[in-house]
Design a protein around this motif. Structure first.
Motif, mmCIF file in Angstrom:
data_model
loop_
_atom_site.group_PDB
_atom_site.id
_atom_site.type_symbol
_atom_site.label_atom_id
_atom_site.label_comp_id
_atom_site.label_asym_id
_atom_site.label_seq_id
_atom_site.Cartn_x
_atom_site.Cartn_y
_atom_site.Cartn_z
ATOM 1 N N UNK A 2 -26.029 -106.079 98.549
ATOM 2 C CA UNK A 2 -24.752 -106.130 97.857
ATOM 3 C C UNK A 2 -23.662 -106.882 98.600
ATOM 4 N N UNK A 299 -15.608 -89.536 99.511
ATOM 5 C CA UNK A 299 -17.050 -89.725 99.471
ATOM 6 C C UNK A 299 -17.658 -89.435 98.115
ATOM 7 N N UNK A 300 -17.018 -88.544 97.327
ATOM 8 C CA UNK A 300 -17.570 -88.227 96.008
ATOM 9 C C UNK A 300 -17.231 -89.348 95.033
ATOM 10 N N UNK A 301 -16.050 -89.920 95.196
ATOM 11 C CA UNK A 301 -15.661 -91.066 94.391
ATOM 12 C C UNK A 301 -15.671 -92.284 95.299
ATOM 13 N N UNK A 302 -15.920 -93.442 94.727
ATOM 14 C CA UNK A 302 -15.941 -94.636 95.571
ATOM 15 C C UNK A 302 -14.560 -94.951 96.101
ATOM 16 N N UNK B 156 -18.698 -94.560 103.308
ATOM 17 C CA UNK B 156 -19.285 -93.337 102.759
ATOM 18 C C UNK B 156 -20.578 -93.705 102.041
ATOM 19 N N UNK B 158 -21.885 -93.205 99.175
ATOM 20 C CA UNK B 158 -21.877 -93.710 97.794
ATOM 21 C C UNK B 158 -21.369 -95.140 97.707
ATOM 22 N N UNK B 159 -20.820 -95.645 98.814
ATOM 23 C CA UNK B 159 -20.362 -97.044 98.796
ATOM 24 C C UNK B 159 -21.493 -97.998 99.165
ATOM 25 N N UNK B 160 -22.693 -97.453 99.452
ATOM 26 C CA UNK B 160 -23.816 -98.283 99.877
ATOM 27 C C UNK B 160 -24.838 -98.428 98.765
#
Lengths: 329, 263
Positions: A2, A299-302, B156, B158-160
């Motif tokens: 990405x 961390x739960x939301x970007x 974090x 979820x950003x990966x």
């Protein structure tokens, strides 16, 4: 992967961001015009008219006696009551939550005895009305203080022989906390159950100690679900403390009631004083809730949601940019 | 990424499964499994879904309790102890201590979403009192470098991307310097183009002083990296051996049928 998007030639009309509008020479006809919402403006006007009418009515209606409201609002007798309300709320909120966490842990434990005990407690205190619990404790403590016996409800009642206010305060806090713990237990349990099973497994697979698993892995994630529900509970509690009037503890509502019987002409402004104070208290809690929720959404939301101030600034920035764009044309 | 192993890493552990049986109600998932995985080797477990391969893997670190039999890692029975000729379950504290010496990588990563990548990797060594915060941080950064994610320490999970998350999960497992690492379908939740980066990291661990047991459907990976391939069906080991034998010249018709479907 990405990280590295392919480089796109800057000349492409679809590639350039809106800010570089002029430099890229993007055809104006290609600009995407955001969807307009004309009915929102109509609705806004309508709401404003209704609000203005209500405000006008509140101010001009003699029935509310705003001069008497001003007279009472910061009177020491009212502020004393407010302090009592705050104390009862704060103690019950903390003790109730502590009790709730313990009850939830018991209910979620592997021990059938603890599970059953927790279930029975929650069942009992959700079944009995708070006012009944309070009056029961009130009469109980009166009985025991006359007999000057020991402490039936834990160290909290050590202040027994002190002034009668302390006793009433303790009765009120114990009664409300017992009740609150039952509801808080279910809120905490719901939060813990909302955490993905994979998180428990990952914590167990790493061999993290039990206490660490709960306080550092499960609880921070459970709090995302717990905070809104518990704040709901807390706001109910702030207003529910007005029941302590019946165990002769004069909180905000109690003081207002006593003043009303002394000054029968001021019933309405006194009720308005109580209303406004309760609104202020719940508003403060709601604002705190927003920031606590924002913290636990890490961390739960970007991206964390913007604070109202950030949103306002962002809105102004967009508006200014749009005006600049329009005038430049 | 070099295969050089730091001297302080724990020695690879042998894993043995003794007569493992497991039922879910009346359904028999493991039906008498005996298996020896030599220390430092890579063993790939193949089998159709429902064959019991995940259950077997999870029994190795006692995430699943066996009804009969036991697993030993480095000669030490896991989750149980011998007592007058019988097996008795251990207390939770002892089991947690054993698990901290066995790495586990999940299909769905199961990273802790509220902690940063660095905190995910550094948490366990600190919590289990193996390292100070500073030491754990330092070795976490080293491990993130090893899985090619040194730049993502403060992100974090979820950003990966999925592949990056799984590489963090591998670094998290390595942080406890385990003698054995268990991989439960580590690439099954990934987009096809991300599978390679995760397999490359696992391949890099092979022969690096850690026993690896991998449940996977990646036949090419098994062929290239595995020392032993074990084929499971109906809760039993149907055949096992070096990859060229099991994958190219399977003895059992059931194995041939399975391979023809996944290849």
């Amino acid at each position: 992967m990405t990280e590295s998007p392919p480089a796109v030639p800057a000349a492409g009309p679809e590639a350039s961001p809106p800010a570089s509008d002029k430099e890229s020479g993007r055809p104006e006809a290609q600009r995407v015009i955001p969807l307009r919402h004309p009915w929102r403006w109509v609705l806004t006007a309508l709401v404003l008219v209704v609000l203005a009418q209500i405000g006008h009515g509140l101010v001009t209606n003699r029935f509310f006696q705003w001069d008497r409201f001003r007279y009472w609002f910061l009177r020491p007798v009212i502020l004393d009551g407010l302090v009592v309300t705050l104390k009862v709320t704060a103690w019950s909120a903390v003790l109730g939550l502590l009790g709730g966490v313990l009850l939830a842990l018991a209910r979620l434990s592997r021990s059938p005895v603890l599970r059953a005990a927790s279930w029975v407690y929650v069942w009992l205190f959700r079944s009995v009305p708070l006012i009944v619990v309070l009056l029961f404790l009130y009469n109980f403590s009166a009985l025991y203080s006359r007999l000057s016996l020991g402490v039936p409800f834990g160290p909290g009642l050590v202040h027994f022989k002190e002034s009668s206010l302390a006793t009433d305060m303790v009765v009120a806090v114990v009664g409300i906390s017992l009740n609150e713990a039952a509801y808080a237990a279910e809120v905490v349990r719901a939060g813990v159950l909302s955490v993905d099973q994979g998180q428990h497994e990952a914590a167990a697979a790493l061999g993290l100690p039990r206490g660490y698993q709960f306080t550092r892995i499960v609880m921070p994630q459970a709090l995302r679900a717990i905070v809104p529900a518990y704040v709901n509970q807390l706001i109910g509690l702030i207003k529910g403390t007005s029941l302590v009037f019946y165990v002769s503890l004069l909180d905000l509502f109690g003081k207002v009631q006593t003043m009303e019987s002394t000054y029968p002409g001021d019933v309405v402004p006194l009720l308005m004083v109580a209303t406004v104070w309760y609104v202020i208290l719940t508003s403060v809690v709601s604002v705190v809730q927003f920031y606590v929720e924002r913290y636990y959404s890490r961390g739960a939301l970007r991206t964390v949601p913007p604070t109202p101030l950030q949103r306002l600034r962002g809105g102004l920035r967009d508006l200014r940019a749009r005006i600049a764009l329009e005038t430049a044309r | 990424m070099s295969a050089a192993t730091p001297a302080r890493e724990r020695a690879a552990a042998e894993v043995t499964v003794h007569n493992a049986h497991k039922w879910y109600g009346s359904h028999r998932v493991l039906n008498g499994i005996d298996l020896t995985v030599p220390a430092g080797q890579v063993t790939v477990i193949l089998g159709p879904s429902g064959s019991g391969k995940s259950t077997l893997l999870r029994a190795v670190n006692h995430l699943e309790k066996l009804d009969v039999g036991h697993v030993s890692v480095g000669g030490e029975p896991i989750g149980v102890r011998h007592h007058r000729g019988r097996l008795k379950e251990l207390g939770e504290r002892a089991i947690l201590a054993q698990r901290s010496r066995i790495g586990f990588v999940f299909q769905n990563f199961n990273l802790f979403p509220h902690l940063t990548v660095l905190e995910n990797v550094a948490a366990a060594p600190v919590a289990t009192r193996r390292a100070t915060k500073a030491q754990a941080r330092e070795s976490a950064l080293r491990l993130l470098g090893r899985v090619g994610l040194a730049g993502k320490a403060d992100a974090y999970p979820r950003q990966l991307s999925g592949g990056q998350q799984q590489r963090v999960a591998i670094a998290r497992a390595l942080a406890l310097e385990p003698g054995v690492i268990l991989f439960d379908e580590p690439t099954s939740a990934l987009d096809p183009e991300l599978v390679g980066e995760v397999l490359a990291v696992i391949k890099d661990l092979a022969g690096g002083g850690t026993t690896l047991i991998v449940v996977t459907h990646e036949i090419a990976f098994a062929r290239e990296v595995a020392d032993t391939v074990v084929f499971l069906d109906g809760g039993r080991i149907l055949e096992q051996g070096p990859p060229e034998q099991v994958l190219s010249r399977p003895r059992e018709a059931r194995t041939r049928e399975f391979l023809s479907r996944v290849l």
